[in-house]
Write a protein that holds these residues in place. Structure first.
Motif, short mmCIF file in Angstrom:
data_model
loop_
_atom_site.label_atom_id
_atom_site.label_comp_id
_atom_site.label_asym_id
_atom_site.label_seq_id
_atom_site.Cartn_x
_atom_site.Cartn_y
_atom_site.Cartn_z
N LEU A 256 0.83 -1.21 0.00
CA LEU A 256 0.00 0.00 0.00
C LEU A 256 0.86 1.25 0.00
CD1 LEU A 256 -2.92 -0.92 2.41
CD2 LEU A 256 -3.09 -0.33 -0.01
N ARG A 257 1.95 1.23 0.74
CA ARG A 257 2.80 2.40 0.83
C ARG A 257 3.42 2.74 -0.53
NH1 ARG A 257 4.99 0.94 5.04
NH2 ARG A 257 6.75 -0.24 4.18
N ARG A 258 3.85 1.73 -1.27
CA ARG A 258 4.51 1.98 -2.55
C ARG A 258 3.53 2.00 -3.73
NH1 ARG A 258 5.56 3.40 -6.53
NH2 ARG A 258 7.36 3.12 -7.92
N TRP A 259 2.51 1.15 -3.70
CA TRP A 259 1.69 0.94 -4.89
C TRP A 259 0.20 1.22 -4.67
CZ3 TRP A 259 4.73 0.41 -8.92
CH2 TRP A 259 5.98 -0.17 -8.76
N GLY A 260 -0.17 1.68 -3.47
CA GLY A 260 -1.59 1.83 -3.15
C GLY A 260 -2.38 2.71 -4.09
N ASP A 261 -1.75 3.76 -4.64
CA ASP A 261 -2.46 4.68 -5.52
C ASP A 261 -2.24 4.38 -7.01
OD1 ASP A 261 -3.52 6.12 -3.34
OD2 ASP A 261 -1.63 7.21 -3.12
N GLU A 262 -1.57 3.27 -7.29
CA GLU A 262 -1.38 2.85 -8.67
C GLU A 262 -2.62 2.11 -9.18
OE1 GLU A 262 1.09 3.40 -10.79
OE2 GLU A 262 2.23 4.60 -9.32
N THR A 263 -2.92 2.27 -10.45
CA THR A 263 -4.06 1.60 -11.05
C THR A 263 -3.70 0.16 -11.40
OG1 THR A 263 -4.92 3.66 -11.97
CG2 THR A 263 -5.68 1.61 -12.99
N ILE A 264 -4.57 -0.76 -11.03
CA ILE A 264 -4.43 -2.17 -11.40
C ILE A 264 -5.66 -2.58 -12.19
CG2 ILE A 264 -2.98 -2.71 -9.41
CD1 ILE A 264 -5.45 -3.94 -8.07
N VAL A 265 -5.58 -3.69 -12.88
CA VAL A 265 -6.70 -4.18 -13.69
C VAL A 265 -7.29 -5.42 -13.04
CG1 VAL A 265 -7.43 -5.04 -15.94
CG2 VAL A 265 -5.69 -3.25 -15.80
N LEU A 266 -8.58 -5.34 -12.69
CA LEU A 266 -9.28 -6.47 -12.11
C LEU A 266 -10.03 -7.22 -13.20
CD1 LEU A 266 -10.84 -4.64 -9.01
CD2 LEU A 266 -8.53 -5.60 -9.28
N SER A 267 -10.19 -8.53 -12.99
CA SER A 267 -10.93 -9.37 -13.93
C SER A 267 -12.08 -10.05 -13.21
CB SER A 267 -10.01 -10.45 -14.53
OG SER A 267 -8.90 -9.88 -15.16
N THR A 268 -13.11 -10.40 -13.95
CA THR A 268 -14.17 -11.20 -13.35
C THR A 268 -13.64 -12.60 -13.07
OG1 THR A 268 -14.97 -11.65 -15.60
CG2 THR A 268 -16.12 -9.95 -14.33
N ALA A 269 -14.12 -13.18 -11.98
CA ALA A 269 -13.60 -14.46 -11.50
C ALA A 269 -14.41 -15.62 -12.06
CB ALA A 269 -13.58 -14.48 -9.98
N ASN A 270 -14.60 -15.62 -13.39
CA ASN A 270 -15.25 -16.74 -14.05
C ASN A 270 -14.28 -17.35 -15.04
OD1 ASN A 270 -15.38 -14.47 -15.67
ND2 ASN A 270 -17.37 -14.96 -16.53
N THR A 271 -14.69 -18.42 -15.70
CA THR A 271 -13.77 -19.16 -16.55
C THR A 271 -13.13 -18.30 -17.63
OG1 THR A 271 -14.84 -21.30 -16.15
CG2 THR A 271 -13.63 -21.06 -18.22
N HIS A 272 -13.90 -17.40 -18.23
CA HIS A 272 -13.39 -16.64 -19.36
C HIS A 272 -12.86 -15.26 -18.98
CE1 HIS A 272 -14.95 -19.85 -21.79
NE2 HIS A 272 -16.16 -19.66 -21.32
N SER A 273 -13.12 -14.81 -17.76
CA SER A 273 -12.58 -13.54 -17.25
C SER A 273 -12.71 -12.43 -18.29
CB SER A 273 -11.10 -13.71 -16.85
OG SER A 273 -10.95 -14.75 -15.92
N TYR A 274 -13.90 -12.28 -18.84
CA TYR A 274 -14.06 -11.40 -19.99
C TYR A 274 -14.19 -9.92 -19.64
CZ TYR A 274 -18.97 -12.09 -18.65
OH TYR A 274 -20.13 -12.17 -17.95
N ARG A 275 -14.57 -9.58 -18.41
CA ARG A 275 -14.76 -8.17 -18.06
C ARG A 275 -13.57 -7.67 -17.25
NH1 ARG A 275 -17.81 -5.02 -14.11
NH2 ARG A 275 -18.45 -6.93 -13.03
N LYS A 276 -13.05 -6.51 -17.63
CA LYS A 276 -11.91 -5.91 -16.96
C LYS A 276 -12.32 -4.57 -16.36
CE LYS A 276 -9.23 -9.17 -18.72
NZ LYS A 276 -8.59 -10.22 -17.90
N VAL A 277 -11.85 -4.30 -15.15
CA VAL A 277 -12.17 -3.05 -14.45
C VAL A 277 -10.89 -2.48 -13.85
CG1 VAL A 277 -13.47 -2.00 -12.55
CG2 VAL A 277 -14.51 -3.84 -13.90
N ALA A 278 -10.65 -1.20 -14.07
CA ALA A 278 -9.46 -0.53 -13.53
C ALA A 278 -9.80 0.13 -12.21
CB ALA A 278 -8.94 0.49 -14.53
N LYS A 279 -8.99 -0.13 -11.19
CA LYS A 279 -9.14 0.51 -9.88
C LYS A 279 -7.75 0.67 -9.29
CE LYS A 279 -13.82 -0.74 -8.54
NZ LYS A 279 -14.70 -0.88 -7.36
#
Length: 305
Positions: free
Chosen positions: A101-124
């Motif tokens: 958190l101290r080094r990377w907490g404000d960096e954007t990461i890409v989340l994926s849906t937790a299903n077989t095809h992981s088709y939806r991506k969300v940046a947070k």
């Protein structure tokens, strides 16, 4: 890996397990590097259990040729490689919750849906993910509505972090390796899916694995969560119905599992878990270029062996 600062090394000694009181949601058995441990006490069906995957200390492989013959040849066979802990003690400390958190907490990461095809991506941001999504998986929420951080890493941006990681010493130096890093909450994971071969190391926490040969194809709901699928197998609702036999094992801190090419597998984090996978392109492995493994730290160059 690059040299690690004295601060990172000191964190190893300071990040001892911290016991806490029990809670109804399964938290309560302590923390490890600031990540909460979990025992799923709110579930009637246990999710951990015996290991039916071969477990071998990395030092037992005399050469990469020996590893190839035992686990890559003839369709492959999964193996849990143990004895890797000291290789990444400093990198593990860099992945303590507060340190990330101290080094990377404000960096954007890409989340994926937790299903077989992981088709939806969300940046947070990483901080948003840990605050809003790192909780015990809810059985009422399907996989295509569950967001999970595994992969889609910005390797250029995170180079100073990933450069400290030492992959398992069983990868030919000529092979192309792609790293995939993530953090998952208790009972989160990915349901059955397939891809190429590689290793997945648990840095902090525990991850349960189920693996099956490419054929026959298992019968499963691609939008069910890994938790839903695992519970159904434990209760006998899907076990054996499709004729597919699964090997399974819990991969703990300082261990890595080798997943062969094309094998079906599902994963379930038993704690708040930090993990990193090495996807290996063996096509670039030149014939005969299999230097012996120095299990104390690195793959030796041929000139050094």
């Amino acid at each position: 890996p690059r040299a690690v600062s004295a601060l990172a090394l000191a964190l190893v000694a300071l990040a001892a397990t911290d016991p806490v009181s029990a809670r109804a949601d399964g938290y309560g058995s302590g923390t490890r590097f600031g990540w909460r441990m979990h025992d799923a006490r709110h579930l009637e069906t246990p999710l951990d259990g015996p290991c039916t995957v071969e477990r071998v200390d990395a030092s037992q492989f005399a050469s990469l040729e020996a590893f190839h013959d035992a686990h890559r040849a003839r369709g492959g066979a999964p193996v849990v490689v143990t004895g890797l802990g000291p290789r990444n003690d400093a990198f593990r400390a860099m992945n303590a919750r507060d340190a990330l958190l101290r080094r990377w907490g404000d960096e954007t990461i890409v989340l994926s849906t937790a299903n077989t095809h992981s088709y939806r991506k969300v940046a947070k941001t990483l901080r948003e993910y840990l605050d809003d999504h790192l909780h015990v998986q809810d059985l009422a929420v399907p996989g295509d509505e569950t967001l999970y951080w595994f992969g889609d890493n910005d390797h250029e941006r995170w180079a100073e972090h990933f450069d400290h990681y030492a992959p398992p010493p069983l990868i030919p130096r000529s092979a192309d390796v792609a790293l995939s890093f993530g953090v998952g909450g208790p009972l989160s994971g990915v349901p059955l899916h397939v891809h190429g071969p590689g290793f997945s190391e648990t840095l902090i926490g525990r991850k349960r694995w189920w693996l099956a040969r490419p054929l026959p194809k298992p019968t499963f709901d691609p939008n069910a969560t890994a938790l839903e699928w695992a519970l159904s197998r434990r209760k006998g609702e899907s076990s054996g119905a499709d004729g597919v036999a699964f090997a399974e094992c819990t991969v703990s801190e300082g261990e890595a599992i080798y997943f062969p090419d094309g094998w079906w597998h599902a994963t379930l984090n038993l704690d708040e878990t930090v993990f990193i996978s090495s996807f290996v392109n063996y096509v670039l492995d030149e014939k005969g270029d299999r230097p012996r493994a120095d299990v104390t730290g690195k793959l030796l160059d041929l000139d050094d062996s």
